[in-house]
Design an enzyme around this catalytic site. Structure first.
Site, PDB file in Angstrom:
ATOM      1  N   ASP A  78     -23.724 -26.796  44.142  1.00 58.60           N
ATOM      2  CA  ASP A  78     -23.572 -27.528  45.395  1.00 58.60           C
ATOM      3  C   ASP A  78     -24.948 -27.920  45.924  1.00 58.60           C
ATOM      4  OD1 ASP A  78     -21.579 -28.196  47.734  1.00 58.60           O
ATOM      5  OD2 ASP A  78     -23.377 -27.326  48.656  1.00 58.60           O
ATOM      6  N   TYR A 129     -31.501 -30.905  51.086  1.00 59.74           N
ATOM      7  CA  TYR A 129     -32.015 -29.607  50.662  1.00 59.74           C
ATOM      8  C   TYR A 129     -33.417 -29.719  50.061  1.00 59.74           C
ATOM      9  CZ  TYR A 129     -27.097 -28.198  51.119  1.00 59.74           C
ATOM     10  OH  TYR A 129     -25.831 -27.975  51.573  1.00 59.74           O
ATOM     11  N   GLN A 171     -25.690 -14.024  57.033  1.00 58.13           N
ATOM     12  CA  GLN A 171     -26.791 -13.756  56.097  1.00 58.13           C
ATOM     13  C   GLN A 171     -27.703 -14.964  55.886  1.00 58.13           C
ATOM     14  OE1 GLN A 171     -25.563 -10.348  56.441  1.00 58.13           O
ATOM     15  NE2 GLN A 171     -27.096 -10.443  54.831  1.00 58.13           N
ATOM     16  N   PRO A 209     -31.070 -12.793  40.034  1.00 61.43           N
ATOM     17  CA  PRO A 209     -30.104 -12.821  38.918  1.00 61.43           C
ATOM     18  C   PRO A 209     -29.010 -11.767  39.040  1.00 61.43           C
ATOM     19  CG  PRO A 209     -32.323 -13.109  38.080  1.00 61.43           C
ATOM     20  CD  PRO A 209     -32.460 -12.771  39.535  1.00 61.43           C
ATOM     21  N   ARG A 235     -27.724 -10.546  41.744  1.00 68.83           N
ATOM     22  CA  ARG A 235     -26.776 -10.979  42.771  1.00 68.83           C
ATOM     23  C   ARG A 235     -25.934 -12.156  42.279  1.00 68.83           C
ATOM     24  NH1 ARG A 235     -28.313  -9.019  47.913  1.00 68.83           N
ATOM     25  NH2 ARG A 235     -28.629  -6.779  47.563  1.00 68.83           N
TER      26      ARG A 235
END
Length: 314
Positions: free
Chosen positions: A32, A37, A211, A264, A266
């Protein structure tokens, strides 16, 4: 579309390419992205590397990008889409979304890219500069992208119920996707129900809640969902982490989710949510945490950061 995507918001440019390759190795096939960004070029480098290494083919991937606010005028929609395609090193997008129902004055790509929110950042008192572009005209230009084969499907982000009703009244090509902020503190049940009634799928961004917003000072540490009692109880019952429970909750209620991480371990953890199922009691207890707490609210951050009051939610 894979139900879990890899969110690219706030991943630093220097880390993006390697993160994308690592995400592909971990098993992600849905990415996404968005012009705003500011890392689509590096995302493209990572995707190209992953394909060159034989980890994945283009046909295996689902790539989403988004039309930024300054490109809403019909004559600029294709320009923006082609820029994203060039940066991502792709021939087509699987999904292209209107990022916000907010039209801002055009900023040429060779002048500043991504244009971001401020019309003239160097002005003594920089502000946003709204443009008089109806969303219906922007949508017609989005439909033209499908006609030309530049994108497979189109949709919208951050729309409310009234805007969905309006969109469905004029759309020649119906929106395939609604992407919204949603987590147990902002369940948005009626909006999700309406989207599905119209045949739209729903992607929830910020599925872990606060978060993503700590580093932006848009959430307080005490607002973390990871320590919420129903989440912790379910995590203990299933031998999963609180984050995995939150992601499972999002999937199980019928939305796709796009968590973000640069680690990685996570990445793999976030994908490992298909070997358990939350009970109806657990789902209800987590959903009951709803506070209608929106972290990503233009009515708040545009005034604080861009000297312009521009709400889109009541």
């Amino acid at each position: 579309m894979p139900r879990i995507g890899f969110g690219l918001w706030k991943i630093p440019q220097d880390d993006t390419a390697s993160c994308v390759v690592e995400a592909v190795r971990a098993g992600y096939r849905h990415f996404d992205s968005a012009a705003d960004y500011a890392n689509e070029m590096q995302t493209g480098e990572g995707l190209t590397q992953a394909m060159a290494d034989g980890l994945v083919s283009r046909e295996d991937l689902w790539l989403t990008s988004k039309l930024w606010n300054t490109f809403h005028a019909p004559q600029h929609v294709e320009e923006a889409c082609r820029k994203s395609l060039e940066d991502l090193q792709l021939d087509y997008l699987d999904l292209y979304l209107i990022h916000f129902p907010i039209a801002l004055e055009y900023v040429p790509i060779d002048e500043r890219y991504p244009p971001e929110w401020l019309h003239d950042p160097d002005a003594p008192n920089p502000v946003m500069k709204p443009a008089e572009v109806p969303l219906q005209e922007t949508w017609a230009a989005m439909e033209a992208l499908v006609d030309k084969g530049l994108v497979k499907q189109i949709g919208v982000c951050n729309y409310n119920s009234a805007l969905l009703h309006d969109l469905m009244s004029y759309a020649r090509i119906k929106p395939a996707m609604l992407q919204i902020e949603s987590h147990p503190y902002l369940t948005q049940e009626r909006l999700i129900r309406l989207a599905k009634q119209y045949g739209m799928d729903v992607t929830a961004f910020s599925p872990l809640g606060a978060q993503s917003y700590f580093e932006l000072d848009m959430a307080a540490e005490g607002e973390s969902l990871l320590g919420a009692a129903p989440v912790m109880v379910a995590a203990d019952a299933h031998g999963k982490t609180p984050a995995q429970v939150l992601l499972r909750w999002g999937i199980q209620r019928g939305t796709a989710i796009i968590p973000k991480t640069t680690k990685p371990e996570r990445m793999r953890e976030n994908l490992d949510v298909f070997d358990f199922e939350l009970s109806q009691v657990e789902m209800a207890a987590i959903g009951a945490l709803n506070l209608n707490r929106r972290f990503n609210d233009p009515g708040t951050f545009t005034e604080a950061a861009f000297n312009t009051f521009h709400p889109i939610y009541d």
